[in-house]
Design a protein around this motif. Structure first.
Motif, short mmCIF file in Angstrom:
data_model
loop_
_atom_site.label_atom_id
_atom_site.label_comp_id
_atom_site.label_asym_id
_atom_site.label_seq_id
_atom_site.Cartn_x
_atom_site.Cartn_y
_atom_site.Cartn_z
N UNK A 104 -11.47 -4.45 5.93
CA UNK A 104 -10.22 -4.67 6.87
C UNK A 104 -10.07 -6.25 6.89
N UNK A 105 -11.24 -6.78 7.10
CA UNK A 105 -11.04 -8.47 7.53
C UNK A 105 -10.47 -8.99 6.09
N UNK A 106 -10.65 -8.57 4.86
CA UNK A 106 -10.22 -9.40 3.91
C UNK A 106 -8.68 -9.53 3.79
N UNK A 107 -8.06 -8.77 4.44
CA UNK A 107 -6.40 -8.92 4.53
C UNK A 107 -5.91 -9.89 5.25
N UNK A 108 -6.81 -10.61 6.17
CA UNK A 108 -6.18 -11.66 6.98
C UNK A 108 -5.69 -12.76 6.34
N UNK A 109 -4.30 -13.27 6.77
CA UNK A 109 -3.83 -14.39 5.96
C UNK A 109 -3.92 -15.68 6.63
#
Length: 218
Positions: A104-109
């Protein structure tokens, strides 16, 4: 900006081709299996990724990442593994829990957030599963390693990574008494099915060849 689904496809292609593999291309069915979706769904997404010049792909042919696609994939992997390290080292998550949350966290831009996260963690080279973390330039330093299946009887080795990051497998690894840097002695191997008797901190266990194929050691 890419959607989360597009990012997941690029990351899956990276794992199937560039990393843990000597091949540069993957098949549609192979990608569908990795993402747990139907091949028809994969075909629709591949068209979008091709239009964005992130993959090379012809219908019924193999898929490969372009230089731009590979760069994007490495950045997603980098964020994922930094978050896994943060969750494991700083927040007390177990190594079978970190993967799902990091997904989930990997998609933070936010490049600044990731740069600060890496600095806070003191620039780690490997995540809790022993996988190499790409640096800011996209460079990886994969450690020299073999699978437990390749270790001769009577030899002792050290666990440095796992191939299967699923919670189910990692929980089984813990049940056997293994963790990162655990020393493993190979006691015996059955010719019939490849099962192996191992010893970890004085405790003996018999594990399957499938298990041993998913354990990386040095």
């Amino acid at each position: 900006m890419l959607s989360q689904t597009e990012e997941n496809y690029l990351k899956a292609l990276f794992h199937l081709t560039s990393e843990h593999s000597e091949k540069s291309k993957a098949g549609t069915n192979e990608l569908a299996t990795a993402l747990n979706v139907k091949p028809a769904t994969v075909n629709d997404m591949l068209k979008k990724l091709k239009q964005k010049k992130l993959i090379l792909y012809e219908k019924y042919g193999k898929i490969s990442l372009t230089a731009a696609g590979n760069k994007q994939a490495i950045e997603i992997v980098r964020k994922h593994r930094l978050w896994e390290t943060f969750l494991y080292e700083k927040l007390g998550f177990s190594w079978d829990e970190v993967h799902e949350v990091a997904e989930q966290l990997e998609h933070i831009q936010s490049p600044k957030l990731i740069a600060q996260l890496e600095k806070f963690l003191d620039y780690p080279e490997y995540d809790p599963h022993g996988d190499a973390i790409p640096n800011a330039k996209g460079e990886l330093k994969p450690p020299p390693r073999k699978t437990l299946s390749e270790i001769p009887v009577g030899k002792t080795c050290r666990l440095v990574a796992v191939k299967d990051n699923s919670a189910l497998f990692l929980q089984y690894v813990v049940q056997v008494g293994l963790g990162l840097s655990s020393k493993i002695k190979v006691i015996s191997r059955q010719d019939f099915d490849g099962s192996i008797e191992i010893e970890v901190t004085g405790k003996k266990s018999v594990v399957s060849q499938k298990f041993a194929d998913n354990i990386y050691v040095v």
